[in-house]
Structures are given as C-alpha cells and as structure tokens.
Design an enzyme around this catalytic site. Structure first.
Site, PDB file in Angstrom:
ATOM      1  N   LEU A  39     -79.132  60.530 -11.958  1.00 35.33           N
ATOM      2  CA  LEU A  39     -79.386  59.106 -12.181  1.00 35.33           C
ATOM      3  C   LEU A  39     -79.865  58.447 -10.891  1.00 35.33           C
ATOM      4  O   LEU A  39     -80.880  57.753 -10.875  1.00 35.33           O
ATOM      5  CB  LEU A  39     -78.132  58.407 -12.702  1.00 35.33           C
ATOM      6  CG  LEU A  39     -78.377  56.985 -13.206  1.00 35.33           C
ATOM      7  CD1 LEU A  39     -79.105  57.008 -14.548  1.00 35.33           C
ATOM      8  CD2 LEU A  39     -77.073  56.205 -13.350  1.00 35.33           C
ATOM      9  N   LYS A  73     -81.155  59.685  -7.764  1.00 34.62           N
ATOM     10  CA  LYS A  73     -81.632  60.884  -7.074  1.00 34.62           C
ATOM     11  C   LYS A  73     -81.699  60.713  -5.562  1.00 34.62           C
ATOM     12  O   LYS A  73     -81.498  61.666  -4.809  1.00 34.62           O
ATOM     13  CB  LYS A  73     -83.013  61.276  -7.605  1.00 34.62           C
ATOM     14  CG  LYS A  73     -83.008  61.772  -9.045  1.00 34.62           C
ATOM     15  CD  LYS A  73     -84.416  62.014  -9.547  1.00 34.62           C
ATOM     16  CE  LYS A  73     -84.430  62.516 -10.981  1.00 34.62           C
ATOM     17  NZ  LYS A  73     -83.919  63.880 -11.120  1.00 34.62           N
ATOM     18  N   ARG A  78     -87.819  66.504 -18.271  1.00 37.50           N
ATOM     19  CA  ARG A  78     -88.461  67.563 -17.498  1.00 37.50           C
ATOM     20  C   ARG A  78     -88.941  66.943 -16.178  1.00 37.50           C
ATOM     21  O   ARG A  78     -90.087  67.098 -15.766  1.00 37.50           O
ATOM     22  CB  ARG A  78     -89.602  68.217 -18.282  1.00 37.50           C
ATOM     23  CG  ARG A  78     -90.624  67.276 -18.891  1.00 37.50           C
ATOM     24  CD  ARG A  78     -91.808  68.068 -19.467  1.00 37.50           C
ATOM     25  NE  ARG A  78     -92.817  67.218 -20.066  1.00 37.50           N
ATOM     26  CZ  ARG A  78     -92.913  66.940 -21.366  1.00 37.50           C
ATOM     27  NH1 ARG A  78     -92.017  67.434 -22.219  1.00 37.50           N
ATOM     28  NH2 ARG A  78     -93.886  66.168 -21.819  1.00 37.50           N
ATOM     29  N   PHE A 102     -87.082  67.546 -10.390  1.00 36.22           N
ATOM     30  CA  PHE A 102     -86.555  67.229  -9.048  1.00 36.22           C
ATOM     31  C   PHE A 102     -87.464  66.258  -8.287  1.00 36.22           C
ATOM     32  O   PHE A 102     -87.749  66.448  -7.098  1.00 36.22           O
ATOM     33  CB  PHE A 102     -86.367  68.498  -8.199  1.00 36.22           C
ATOM     34  CG  PHE A 102     -85.248  69.405  -8.619  1.00 36.22           C
ATOM     35  CD1 PHE A 102     -84.326  69.031  -9.579  1.00 36.22           C
ATOM     36  CD2 PHE A 102     -85.106  70.654  -8.021  1.00 36.22           C
ATOM     37  CE1 PHE A 102     -83.283  69.882  -9.949  1.00 36.22           C
ATOM     38  CE2 PHE A 102     -84.072  71.514  -8.381  1.00 36.22           C
ATOM     39  CZ  PHE A 102     -83.161  71.126  -9.346  1.00 36.22           C
ATOM     40  N   SER A 144     -81.114  73.800 -13.269  1.00 38.93           N
ATOM     41  CA  SER A 144     -82.099  72.944 -13.928  1.00 38.93           C
ATOM     42  C   SER A 144     -83.148  73.815 -14.607  1.00 38.93           C
ATOM     43  O   SER A 144     -83.655  74.767 -14.002  1.00 38.93           O
ATOM     44  CB  SER A 144     -82.785  72.026 -12.920  1.00 38.93           C
ATOM     45  OG  SER A 144     -83.905  71.396 -13.513  1.00 38.93           O
ATOM     46  N   LYS A 161     -73.381  74.187  -9.841  1.00 35.14           N
ATOM     47  CA  LYS A 161     -73.649  73.641 -11.176  1.00 35.14           C
ATOM     48  C   LYS A 161     -74.367  74.686 -12.020  1.00 35.14           C
ATOM     49  O   LYS A 161     -75.426  75.189 -11.633  1.00 35.14           O
ATOM     50  CB  LYS A 161     -74.484  72.367 -11.079  1.00 35.14           C
ATOM     51  CG  LYS A 161     -74.629  71.643 -12.425  1.00 35.14           C
ATOM     52  CD  LYS A 161     -75.125  70.223 -12.241  1.00 35.14           C
ATOM     53  CE  LYS A 161     -75.099  69.450 -13.555  1.00 35.14           C
ATOM     54  NZ  LYS A 161     -75.491  68.030 -13.370  1.00 35.14           N
ATOM     55  N   THR A 213     -71.616  71.333 -17.609  1.00 34.70           N
ATOM     56  CA  THR A 213     -72.836  72.099 -17.417  1.00 34.70           C
ATOM     57  C   THR A 213     -74.026  71.178 -17.167  1.00 34.70           C
ATOM     58  O   THR A 213     -73.924  69.958 -17.316  1.00 34.70           O
ATOM     59  CB  THR A 213     -73.167  72.938 -18.684  1.00 34.70           C
ATOM     60  OG1 THR A 213     -73.504  72.044 -19.759  1.00 34.70           O
ATOM     61  CG2 THR A 213     -72.015  73.825 -19.105  1.00 34.70           C
ATOM     62  N   GLY A 273     -76.775  64.662 -23.431  1.00 27.15           N
ATOM     63  CA  GLY A 273     -76.198  63.694 -24.353  1.00 27.15           C
ATOM     64  C   GLY A 273     -75.361  64.359 -25.432  1.00 27.15           C
ATOM     65  O   GLY A 273     -74.952  65.513 -25.322  1.00 27.15           O
ATOM     66  N   GLY A 310     -72.543  65.452 -22.544  1.00 23.05           N
ATOM     67  CA  GLY A 310     -72.334  64.764 -23.813  1.00 23.05           C
ATOM     68  C   GLY A 310     -71.096  63.898 -23.889  1.00 23.05           C
ATOM     69  O   GLY A 310     -70.686  63.514 -24.987  1.00 23.05           O
TER      70      GLY A 310
END
Length: 336
Positions: free
Chosen positions: A64, A66, A112, A115, A175, A217, A245, A268, A297
């Site tokens: 959110l 970055k 998508r 980064f 990612s 992560k 995750t 989500g 989520g």
C-alpha cells in the site's frame, strides 16, 4: 461511518488513480496536526513476536505504502505495525498500466504492479522523517532487470541501507509479478539466498549493535512438498518469522467475474481460505519454531480470528482495508 461514501466516490475512479488520490490526501496530513482527522483510538493489546513487542496484533501489509510516504498518517489509524515496500535498490516504474483491477462482487483485487517504487534511498529518507510509535517493517525485493541468479545481491544492498531504520525486514520472494522471482522459494536457490541474508544480518548486527529480525514472505500457491521444504529451510537457517501469504494466481473462486482473467496476483476475500490453509499447514510443520504473520483476505474480526486460530501470531490487512476502510482496523483490534 463515512467510509462507504468515500469508497463510492473512489470506486468511480480507476483503481490506481484512486490510490494516488488517496495518498495525495494522506501526504498532506502525515506528520502534521491534520493527522487528527484520520486518528482512531484503539485499545492497547501488546503481542511479542520475533523478539519485538507490537502494541497490537494488526499490521498493514506491504504494497500500500511502497515508498514510506504516509507512515505517520497510516499509523494514526491504529495499526500496531506498518510494512512499507516492496522497495528495490534502484527506482523502477513497474509494469505497464493498467495494472490494478477490482473484482467488486468478490471484494478482491488483481494487481500486476511489478514493484513500482522510487528506490531504497528515497524510502530511507522518508523513514527518517516518520514518528510512528509502532513497529515498522520494510519489505525488500529485487529489481526486474537484475538476473534471478544475481537476485540475492539486491536483497543484500537493501538490507545494508535499511537495517538501521527497520523494526523488522521482510524478504519478498513470492510476488508473481517479477519474472522468475518465485523460483527463489525453492531448493538450492532458497538455501543460497537465506545463507547470504543471515550472514549479512550477523554483520549488520555487529555494526549497528542491534538485532533486526528477518521474515520471509511466501506464496499461497506452494504444493505440499514445496511447503514442507520451505518450512524446513526457514528453520534450518534460523529465520525469525514467515509472512503467509502473498497473492495467488488461482482464479477458481472468481470465474466469470469482471476482470477475473487479468494477469497478476489475486488478493482479498477470494484468497482468504487458501491463505488460512497455508498458515495451518505451516504451523503444523514449524511446530512453533518461528512465528507466522497471517495475511490474505482478512476483512472482518472473524477472518482475523481464523488466521490466528490456524497459527498466526500477528495478522495484516490490505485489500480488506481498501474495501472496508479504517473502521476495520478499530473493529479487529478491539475484538480480536
């Protein structure tokens, strides 16, 4: 509260434009008395994790903020921790637009982004200005044009630059939007990366006279064998925590919905069950040898509790925050 009206207006905009507009407003208030406009009182519910004391178990997930532009304004909303990034050594624009899509009926997002960020040096300058009194995590990744076989060098560069300013460091190897990145989650590539990261952590601890924990992560799309191997590697290398995750490539729960076929990672509500199951299996494999930060989520108190019942010590939100607003923070912290 007021957020449903704000959301209605924001959702008239392209998702990335809505994000940019929101951050314009947050930048105006962050670090100023106007932060009072977004401040929420939440109860103190301290949690120990990775050798740190979090003032409550709810964090903001990476992606959110970055570049660490709005740490104080986001912190005023009640988060116990904020994870900024993913940041890379050099600035990069990310993938071509459009690259962020809403699945409104499913309360999901597909991104998508790739980064997109202004580079680690810019992030460090923003962190230096922040006064957030919670735990600040910094999530790091590799530049798109860095070959995967040299990827560990990018993580080490970022570690060196952020170590003095991070509460913990998150290693993003999951990612789906950077070509080849997820291959770093497996076998010799993972062992090689974790060895280098732990050696760098030890060196930086000596230099800075403080220990900054490392969390890795992971993706929700791991097979059973891959999950077992990842858990084994994390324990063998004495990694401090695991964040479970990232987003999923699975579209089985959103078939037929608008934007469901867009390339990218799905987050989500459609990710909720899959991420919780990964947490449950990880918890069984790890046997409390390192803590799990649960994300994926979470859009209600019940969803947060499910993550913790599955084995998470802390939880994070992102998409749920977009769909439900700041009130979700207060609800989760108060009732979890």
């Amino acid at each position: 509260m007021y957020y449903p009206f704000v959301r209605k207006a924001l959702f008239q905009l392209d998702p990335e434009r809505a994000h940019e507009f929101t951050f314009q407003q947050l930048r105006r208030v962050t670090g100023t008395p106007l932060e009072a406009l977004v401040r929420q009182k939440v109860p103190a519910k301290p949690v120990s994790c990775m050798g740190l004391t979090f003032k409550n178990p709810l964090g903001l997930a990476a992606g959110l903020d970055k570049d660490g532009e709005c740490i104080d304004a986001l912190g005023a909303m009640g988060f116990g921790s904020i994870e900024i990034g993913t940041v890379t050594p050099r600035p990069q624009p990310g993938n071509d637009k459009p690259r962020l899509f809403r699945l409104v009926d499913a309360e999901g997002l597909i991104n998508r982004m790739g980064f997109n960020n202004l580079g680690v040096d810019n992030l460090v300058e923003n962190v230096k200005k922040a006064h957030f009194d919670g735990i600040l995590g910094i999530n790091i990744g590799k530049n798109k044009d860095t070959p995967v076989e040299n990827g560990k060098d990018d993580y080490l560069i970022c570690m060196e630059k952020i170590y003095a300013y991070a509460g913990y460091i998150a290693i993003n190897i999951s990612s789906p939007n950077t070509p080849g990145l997820r291959t770093l989650q497996y076998g010799e590539a993972l062992d090689d990366l974790l060895t280098a990261i732990k050696n760098k952590q030890n060196d930086l601890q000596t230099i800075h006279h403080k220990y900054v924990p490392i969390a890795v992560k992971i993706a929700p799309d791991l097979s059973e064998d891959e999950l077992i191997q990842v858990a084994d590697s994390l324990v063998r290398h004495n990694i401090d925590g695991v964040i479970a995750t990232n987003t999923t490539l699975d579209r089985s729960l959103v078939q037929g919905m608008k934007n469901c076929d867009e390339t990218g990672g799905l987050s989500g509500r459609p990710l909720q069950l899959k991420s919780t199951e990964i947490i449950r299996r990880l918890s069984q494999e790890l046997k409390e040898q390192l803590p799990i930060i649960g994300v994926g989520g979470i859009d209600s108190v019940i969803a947060a509790r499910e993550k913790m019942a599955a084995g998470a010590t802390l939880v994070q939100i992102y998409s749920g925050f977009i769909f439900k607003g700041p009130q979700l923070i207060k609800e989760i912290v108060t009732h979890i």
